[in-house]
Design a protein around this motif. Structure first.
Motif, PDB file in Angstrom:
ATOM      1  N   PRO A 312     -18.048 -24.217 -27.763  1.00 43.49           N
ATOM      2  CA  PRO A 312     -17.418 -25.403 -28.347  1.00 43.49           C
ATOM      3  C   PRO A 312     -17.624 -26.396 -27.066  1.00 43.49           C
ATOM      4  O   PRO A 312     -17.830 -27.565 -27.277  1.00 43.49           O
ATOM      5  CB  PRO A 312     -15.983 -25.264 -28.547  1.00 43.49           C
ATOM      6  CG  PRO A 312     -15.887 -23.872 -29.058  1.00 43.49           C
ATOM      7  CD  PRO A 312     -17.048 -23.265 -28.377  1.00 43.49           C
ATOM      8  N   VAL A 313     -17.646 -25.832 -25.879  1.00 41.71           N
ATOM      9  CA  VAL A 313     -17.933 -26.602 -24.639  1.00 41.71           C
ATOM     10  C   VAL A 313     -19.305 -27.351 -24.824  1.00 41.71           C
ATOM     11  O   VAL A 313     -19.474 -28.504 -24.541  1.00 41.71           O
ATOM     12  CB  VAL A 313     -18.196 -25.816 -23.305  1.00 41.71           C
ATOM     13  CG1 VAL A 313     -18.473 -26.551 -22.124  1.00 41.71           C
ATOM     14  CG2 VAL A 313     -16.707 -25.025 -23.137  1.00 41.71           C
ATOM     15  N   ALA A 314     -20.282 -26.578 -25.147  1.00 39.74           N
ATOM     16  CA  ALA A 314     -21.601 -27.281 -25.624  1.00 39.74           C
ATOM     17  C   ALA A 314     -21.562 -28.318 -26.484  1.00 39.74           C
ATOM     18  O   ALA A 314     -22.121 -29.390 -26.377  1.00 39.74           O
ATOM     19  CB  ALA A 314     -22.497 -26.025 -25.851  1.00 39.74           C
ATOM     20  N   PHE A 315     -20.923 -27.690 -27.798  1.00 44.05           N
ATOM     21  CA  PHE A 315     -20.981 -28.868 -28.634  1.00 44.05           C
ATOM     22  C   PHE A 315     -20.180 -29.869 -28.538  1.00 44.05           C
ATOM     23  O   PHE A 315     -20.715 -31.099 -28.815  1.00 44.05           O
ATOM     24  CB  PHE A 315     -20.347 -28.102 -30.009  1.00 44.05           C
ATOM     25  CG  PHE A 315     -21.206 -27.348 -30.923  1.00 44.05           C
ATOM     26  CD1 PHE A 315     -22.490 -27.652 -31.317  1.00 44.05           C
ATOM     27  CD2 PHE A 315     -20.512 -26.086 -31.243  1.00 44.05           C
ATOM     28  CE1 PHE A 315     -23.379 -26.785 -32.049  1.00 44.05           C
ATOM     29  CE2 PHE A 315     -21.377 -24.932 -32.102  1.00 44.05           C
ATOM     30  CZ  PHE A 315     -22.614 -25.497 -32.353  1.00 44.05           C
ATOM     31  N   GLY A 316     -19.429 -29.814 -27.644  1.00 41.88           N
ATOM     32  CA  GLY A 316     -18.321 -30.953 -27.159  1.00 41.88           C
ATOM     33  C   GLY A 316     -19.296 -32.073 -26.370  1.00 41.88           C
ATOM     34  O   GLY A 316     -18.970 -33.161 -26.329  1.00 41.88           O
ATOM     35  N   ALA A 317     -20.353 -31.558 -25.914  1.00 49.35           N
ATOM     36  CA  ALA A 317     -21.241 -32.445 -24.757  1.00 49.35           C
ATOM     37  C   ALA A 317     -22.599 -32.949 -25.327  1.00 49.35           C
ATOM     38  O   ALA A 317     -23.247 -33.550 -24.974  1.00 49.35           O
ATOM     39  CB  ALA A 317     -21.365 -31.794 -23.806  1.00 49.35           C
ATOM     40  N   MET A 318     -22.851 -32.082 -26.757  1.00 47.60           N
ATOM     41  CA  MET A 318     -24.364 -32.625 -27.269  1.00 47.60           C
ATOM     42  C   MET A 318     -24.258 -33.644 -28.189  1.00 47.60           C
ATOM     43  O   MET A 318     -23.213 -34.016 -28.792  1.00 47.60           O
ATOM     44  CB  MET A 318     -24.756 -31.308 -28.089  1.00 47.60           C
ATOM     45  CG  MET A 318     -25.052 -29.966 -26.908  1.00 47.60           C
ATOM     46  SD  MET A 318     -25.334 -28.606 -28.122  1.00 47.60           S
ATOM     47  CE  MET A 318     -26.811 -28.769 -28.497  1.00 47.60           C
ATOM     48  N   PRO A 319     -25.316 -34.424 -28.208  1.00 48.49           N
ATOM     49  CA  PRO A 319     -25.412 -35.459 -29.263  1.00 48.49           C
ATOM     50  C   PRO A 319     -25.435 -34.793 -30.582  1.00 48.49           C
ATOM     51  O   PRO A 319     -25.874 -33.901 -30.900  1.00 48.49           O
ATOM     52  CB  PRO A 319     -26.994 -35.983 -29.093  1.00 48.49           C
ATOM     53  CG  PRO A 319     -27.526 -35.178 -28.056  1.00 48.49           C
ATOM     54  CD  PRO A 319     -26.617 -34.007 -27.522  1.00 48.49           C
ATOM     55  N   GLY A 320     -24.635 -35.309 -31.553  1.00 51.29           N
ATOM     56  CA  GLY A 320     -24.352 -34.988 -32.834  1.00 51.29           C
ATOM     57  C   GLY A 320     -23.538 -33.677 -32.718  1.00 51.29           C
ATOM     58  O   GLY A 320     -23.532 -32.900 -33.734  1.00 51.29           O
TER      59      GLY A 320
END
Ligand code: PFF
Length: 462
Positions: A312-320
């Motif tokens: 979620p850390v990554a998803f929270g910062a990714m486009p889309g």
């Protein structure tokens, strides 16, 4: 009488016992494969496999795991599907029927397996509930743009709140019950026929997303470059244990599903397909998770928190990322749901004998799983300090240990011994088109599988 006719005669003897209703059958080979692959592909593939590979040296673990699937997983899967096909889906009676009543004591193994499946359901549905909570939260946008440490806090808040966990688990169990209550044709068959293609679509779409935005090269190197120094006996044993769990062996699920196989389907081939798709899904899940983890410089060996904290850390910062995160956790929910369906089946098939009692029993069984699930829910909060014998294990850890690490391998070993030594020889010979394939299977099931499981078991208990 030719060998083949003898086989058919042997199998129809075991099926000639009176039953109250004609046994249901999957509507097609596709429906059966979707159900069996659906059972196999679950939290074990998308949650457990990547973190186990992450913690055990990546490629080396993958090789071990593939070996274990081929040498013990597939032979036992063939045995379970055949036992169901010839003895019926009710695992509590299947063993006795196959041995013409002489081996009734073996039915205890069936009850143990079906009971284990319900206990697994009690906590598996909790983790599935976390995934559902995360799917909803991702789509609502509340997981976007937080500071990295806030994601860990977010997960801890969920674990600290029994009411919230019970709510999400109840939704999962409610969905499981409402599908399973419809029976094989009207419930399971109809659900898996569209859920499994949807799962495949989500995996491919997320794989493309991860490859486009993440570091696919690093993920490929991680998953496929073996670091042989990581090949410890521990890694081998956890690979073997995981081979069981991921193929849904040892708890009667595949016996029950085998009970509904249409006559024209080849069991060894179906088992090979199930193992292949199950492995592909685990690797594909790795190819969704690791490119993202590496692109953000996160820790691939983060353990069980890999999916609920690191990713979620990554998803929270990714486009889309809100949508991708929502789809990822939806994928996890679908994978889990098609597995929870198969966890109810061994007990449901054993206890119900018509459509009405099937509905009542599925409701009772999900209620029992939900009530038992409270133990696991509380072990994350109000009972988090409770310890029995072992200072490291919470009550949740105990339930997991006693079922997936003890009862499940024991159940698998029991099936191997039954199929290799106690069941009539003709019963399994009849499933193989070639004598050579049968002899290879027989060697694996009589010697290799029981010894390998004994090794896993001894290691886990000591
Ligand atoms: N195979 C499932 C997974 O990998 O998540 C777990 C499982 C499902 C185990 C159903 C046993 C079972 F009967």
């Amino acid at each position: 009488m030719s060998e083949h006719t003898a086989n058919i005669a042997a199998s129809s003897i075991s099926l000639s016992e009176p039953t109250t209703a004609p046994a249901p059958v999957w509507s097609s080979r596709f429906a059966f494969l979707a159900a069996a692959v659906g059972s196999a592909v679950g939290l074990g593939n998308i949650w457990k496999f990547p973190y186990m590979a992450g913690a055990n040296g990546g490629g080396a673990f993958v090789i071990l795991y593939l070996g274990m699937v081929a040498v013990i997983g597939v032979p036992i899967l063939i045995a379970e599907l055949t036992l169901g096909r010839r003895g019926g889906a009710a695992v509590s009676r299947c063993f006795g029927r196959i041995t013409g009543g002489k081996g009734r004591l073996w039915n205890a193994l069936g009850w143990l397996s079906a009971g284990t499946a319900i206990v697994i359901l009690s906590f598996y549905s909790i983790v599935a509930g976390w995934a559902l909570a995360y799917a909803v939260k991702s789509v609502s946008g509340s997981m976007q743009g937080l500071a990295p440490e806030d994601y860990a806090a977010h997960f801890d808040t969920l674990l600290a709140n029994p009411g919230e966990m019970i709510f999400w688990q109840a939704v999962i169990l409610g969905a499981t019950a409402s599908i399973a209550a419809g029976g094989v044709r009207g419930g399971l068959d109809r659900a898996v026929r569209w859920l499994m293609p949807l799962l495949a679509l989500l995996l491919v779409a997320l794989g493309v997303y991860a490859a486009a935005l993440g570091d696919a090269g690093a993920a490929l190197r991680f998953l496929f470059t073996p670091d042989f120094s990581a090949l410890t006996p521990e890694a081998a044993l956890s690979a073997a244990g995981h081979a069981f769990f991921t193929l849904s062996l040892g708890v009667g699920a595949m016996i029950a599903y085998g009970g509904y196989i249409p006559e024209h389907v080849s069991v060894p081939r179906a088992a090979a397909w199930v193992a292949l798709f199950d492995t592909l899904c685990a690797l594909a899940a790795g190819m969704v998770i690791f490119p993202i983890v590496f692109a953000f410089g996160l820790d691939p060996a983060a353990g069980p928190g890999l999916i609920f904290v690191t990713l979620p850390v990554a998803f929270g910062a990714m486009p889309g990322g809100a949508i991708a995160g929502g789809l990822f956790f939806t994928l996890l929910v679908i994978a889990a749901l098609t597995s929870t369906l198969s966890l109810i089946e061994p007990m449901a098939a054993s206890l119900a004998n018509d459509g009405a009692s099937r509905r009542v029993w599925t409701l009772r069984l999900t209620a029992i799983a939900g009530a038992l699930g409270l133990v696991s829910v509380f072990s994350f909060n109000i009972w988090s300090e409770v310890r029995l014998w072992d200072a490291e294990k919470t009550l949740f850890d105990w339930l997991n240990h006693l079922t997936t690490e003890i009862s499940l391998p024991l159940g698998g070993m029991g099936v191997a011994i039954f199929a290799g030594w106690a069941a009539p020889k003709t019963l399994l010979r009849g499933e193989f088109a070639s004598g050579k394939a049968y002899r290879v299977w027989r060697f694996l099931i009589r010697y290799v599988a029981p010894l390998a499981v004994a090794a896993v078991f001894i290691h886990l208990v000591i």
